[in-house]
Each structure stands twice: as C-alpha cells, then as structure tokens.
Design an enzyme around this catalytic site. Structure first.
Site, PDB file in Angstrom:
ATOM      1  N   ASP A  22      -3.953  -2.667   3.909  1.00  0.00           N
ATOM      2  CA  ASP A  22      -4.192  -1.886   2.688  1.00  0.00           C
ATOM      3  C   ASP A  22      -5.219  -0.781   2.904  1.00  0.00           C
ATOM      4  O   ASP A  22      -5.204   0.230   2.210  1.00  0.00           O
ATOM      5  CB  ASP A  22      -4.637  -2.802   1.552  1.00  0.00           C
TER       6      ASP A  22
ATOM      7  N   GLN B  67       3.868 -13.356  -2.414  1.00  0.00           N
ATOM      8  CA  GLN B  67       4.647 -12.233  -1.860  1.00  0.00           C
ATOM      9  C   GLN B  67       5.416 -12.668  -0.610  1.00  0.00           C
ATOM     10  O   GLN B  67       6.472 -12.117  -0.304  1.00  0.00           O
ATOM     11  CB  GLN B  67       3.714 -11.058  -1.499  1.00  0.00           C
TER      12      GLN B  67
ATOM     13  N   ALA C 161       0.793  -1.233   0.000  1.00  0.00           N
ATOM     14  CA  ALA C 161       0.000   0.000   0.000  1.00  0.00           C
ATOM     15  C   ALA C 161       0.832   1.294   0.000  1.00  0.00           C
ATOM     16  O   ALA C 161       0.638   2.147  -0.879  1.00  0.00           O
ATOM     17  CB  ALA C 161      -0.973  -0.041   1.175  1.00  0.00           C
TER      18      ALA C 161
HETATM   19  O1  MRU Z   1      -1.158  -7.133  -3.681  1.00  0.00           O
HETATM   20  P1  MRU Z   1      -0.076  -6.514  -2.859  1.00  0.00           P
HETATM   21  O2  MRU Z   1       1.211  -7.260  -2.905  1.00  0.00           O
HETATM   22  O3  MRU Z   1       0.074  -5.048  -3.155  1.00  0.00           O
HETATM   23  O4  MRU Z   1      -0.621  -6.623  -1.355  1.00  0.00           O
HETATM   24  C1  MRU Z   1       0.155  -6.090  -0.334  1.00  0.00           C
HETATM   25  C2  MRU Z   1      -0.390  -6.314   1.023  1.00  0.00           C
HETATM   26  O5  MRU Z   1      -1.455  -6.851   1.207  1.00  0.00           O
HETATM   27  C3  MRU Z   1       0.415  -5.743   2.163  1.00  0.00           C
HETATM   28  O6  MRU Z   1       0.285  -6.542   3.298  1.00  0.00           O
HETATM   29  C4  MRU Z   1      -0.106  -4.338   2.495  1.00  0.00           C
HETATM   30  O7  MRU Z   1      -0.152  -3.542   1.357  1.00  0.00           O
HETATM   31  C5  MRU Z   1       0.706  -3.668   3.533  1.00  0.00           C
HETATM   32  S1  MRU Z   1       2.271  -3.159   2.944  1.00  0.00           S
HETATM   33  C6  MRU Z   1       3.054  -2.289   4.143  1.00  0.00           C
END
Ligand code: MRU
Length: 355
Positions: free
Chosen positions: A249, A208, A53
């Site tokens: 997010d 991820q 995010a």
């Molecule tokens: O789809 P992504 O990889 O953008 O999802 C990211 C996440 O869900 C993270 O946990 C979230 O953005 C927090 S990042 C500090």
C-alpha cells in the site's frame, strides 16, 4: 489466463459514470455498482467496494471527473478541483496510490491556463477541462495495466515448478486495473506453464484472501488452498512454502512496506523458516517523501469489523477492540521488491533511489 471481470470501468463519455465491481459482495454475488457522483466514489473507497492500492487510485481519478462534470454556480475551476481532491483524499489514509493519483489529476488540470482563471468557468470551458481530466484518468488506468503486466513478466522467473507460494490479502486483478501485482507474477508463471501451488491466507478481519484471492485464483485455474491466517507458520514448518509474495500500500524510501494487517507476521515467519519474502508493487506505490515506515499513516477501522463482521456477533458487547487495517514490514525482512522496472534486491534506500 482466463479473464477476471473488470474491477472498474468508465461508462459513456461526458457526462459518464464509473462502474465498479462491488467487492464487498464477492465471492457469492458478482454485481456492479454505478457511481454517478464523487460522494458515491468516496463511499465505495471507504467501504472497500473498490479496494487495493492501485484500484483505489484509479477510482479516485475517475471520482474527480464525476465531481467536475457537474455544472455548479459558484467557485473557480481550481477551487472546485481542490475541494473535490481533498474530499477524496479523506476516504482512506494508507495507500499512497490514492494521493499519487489525485496529485497527478490536480497537476494535469492546473497546467491548463483556463483552469487558473479566478472566475467561475463557463460551461464550455468546464466541459473542455473535464475532458482533459477524463483522458488523464483513463491514462492512469491504462498505465496501471501496463505496469501490472510488466511486474508479472519480471517476477515470473522467481517461481519454479513444484513451488508452494504463500500470499496474504488480495493483490490481484481486483486490486488493480487488471492482472494485479503479486498475483500478476503468479498469472504470468502459470501462463508459462509452470506448475506451482498457492496458499492464500484468509486475511482477517475482512477476508480479502478468502473472498477475493481464492476466488480470483480459482477463476484463473490456478491451484489454491485457503488457510486461516494463524496456519501460515504450520505450512511453512511442513516445508510446503518456498516463497511468499504480497502487494503493498505504501513503500517508504528505505523499503519499509505497509500492506494489509498480518503481512508483517508472515514476513517474520518467512524469515524464521528461511523462506524468501517478495513484495510486488508499481512505482505509484512508492512514497519517497518519507524516509522510513514509521511515517506511514495506518488506517484504524471500525471495531465492528472484528466483533460482528459479516453479520454475526462473535465478541461480547462493549469489549475494547484494536483494528489497524495495515502494518509495516521492515525492509530487512524483504528479499526483494518487484516493480515494473525490475527487481529491487536488496530492498534498500540506495537501490530504490536509483530505480
Ligand atoms: O484494505 P484493502 O483491501 O484495500 O488492502 C489491500 C492490500 O493490503 C493489498 O495487498 C495492497 O493494496 C496491494 S494491492 C495490489
């Protein structure tokens, strides 16, 4: 902490460009992608070359600069800005940091009288206004770094020697300007000499956790074990997890929290095993305009991420697929939210409002 390569960086002055660490290539290739147009930034956000995010918000802010630094023949400054921001807003729907950063960029420019002129700006005016936008994007990135550092400092006391800490997805340096949110807490505890162990969920379908979190923690010299998502319950049952910490997010006014798909299941498991479940997030991830998590838009992604992710077909052709990228963890499953301002505990509307 050993430093992780920069997630994103503005190169040059004006005109300049945005350099991103292409996260789709990790952990095997450490390669950068130079974005020289707003379209390239949009594509990088949409395809998760830059993700997480806060990092999405920062990338979008620099995307605005890229869009505005190009001299075009038509449109007033405000019209152009609006067009660029709306375009970037369409890249991904869930992480509120994207919208927060774009709103901030718009507000900054529209507070300049020259930006409100109805006519097409001269190239001199456009250059001066774009410089203001560049300073704002750099400020967003700098402030994010400060917030991550503060989150790490504030959350580190929750980690004790001998702890097993489970995390889901990647809320690390790669997901922010630097340090991360959930992982900042781990980095800070590690810097204080605490001895603990991290379990990283692989985080299907885009991995991820496996590709990014396991890599980041290894780079930083933190003890990490990779798990398939469906193993979290088992390690909890074995008594090896003492705390869960994840990023966010979007956090609604009542504390309901959207994060990577699978987070909700982990929270339910943590509750069943009496394990504290923490969310770490900067204030830019709160969306106080929505009362609860039911109003958070959940991104639906391409079914092929599930049926043939990473180039191998693993499901029959034509099978129906459901691929939400995020889920919402209700506030009552969250022990506390660590922000740059302090620990919100319990995670409820009254305490969130006064923070
Ligand atoms: O789809 P992504 O990889 O953008 O999802 C990211 C996440 O869900 C993270 O946990 C979230 O953005 C927090 S990042 C500090």
């Amino acid at each position: 902490m050993k430093s992780i390569p920069r997630t994103l960086e503005w190169i040059g002055d004006l005109p300049g460009h945005l350099r991103l660490l292409d996260q789709t290539l990790l952990p095997t290739d450490l390669a950068y992608r130079d974005c020289r147009s707003v379209e390239e930034v949009w594509e990088s956000i949409r395809n998760l070359r830059v993700r997480g995010a806060p990092a999405i918000g920062i990338a979008a802010a620099f995307g605005v600069v890229l869009g505005m630094q190009v001299h075009t023949e038509s449109a007033s400054c405000a019209e152009r800005l609006n067009h660029i921001c709306d375009y970037l807003r369409s890249s991904r729907p869930t992480a509120v940091n994207l919208f927060w950063a774009l709103d901030r960029m718009e507000k900054k420019l529209l507070s300049e009288p020259e930006a409100l002129a109805k006519d097409r700006p001269s190239s001199l005016t456009l250059h001066a206004l774009t410089r203001i936008l560049l300073s704002e994007a750099i400020a967003i990135q700098r402030e994010d770094r400060q917030m991550c550092l503060a989150i790490g400092r504030i959350g580190a006391h929750l980690i004790h020697d001998g702890y097993g800490v489970l995390t889901h997805c990647n809320a690390g340096s790669l997901a922010t300007s630097e340090f991360g949110t959930a992982l900042a807490v781990l980095y800070s505890a590690h810097d204080q000499g605490k001895k603990f162990h991290v379990f990283a969920d692989e985080t299907r379908p885009l991995l991820q956790g496996a590709r990014l979190t396991a890599w980041e923690l290894q780079q930083a010299g933190i003890d990490v074990t990779l798990l398939c998502d469906n193993m979290a319950g088992q390690v909890m049952r074995e008594g090896r997890v003492h705390m869960v910490i994840v990023g966010a997010d979007r956090i609604a006014a009542n504390g309901d929290t959207a994060n990577k798909i699978g987070t909700y299941s982990v929270a339910v498991l943590a509750k069943a095993h009496g394990i504290p479940f923490y969310v770490a997030a900067p204030s830019s991830t709160f969306d106080l305009s929505i009362s609860d998590g039911s109003q958070i838009p959940i991104e639906q992604r391409d079914p092929r991420e599930i049926t043939e992710g990473f180039g191998k077909v693993i499901a029959p052709t034509g099978v129906r697929v459901y691929n939400p990228a995020f889920d919402v963890t209700p506030a009552e499953l969250i022990t506390g939210i660590i922000t740059e301002k302090g620990l919100i505990h319990p995670a409820d509307a009254r305490i969130i409002r006064t923070n």
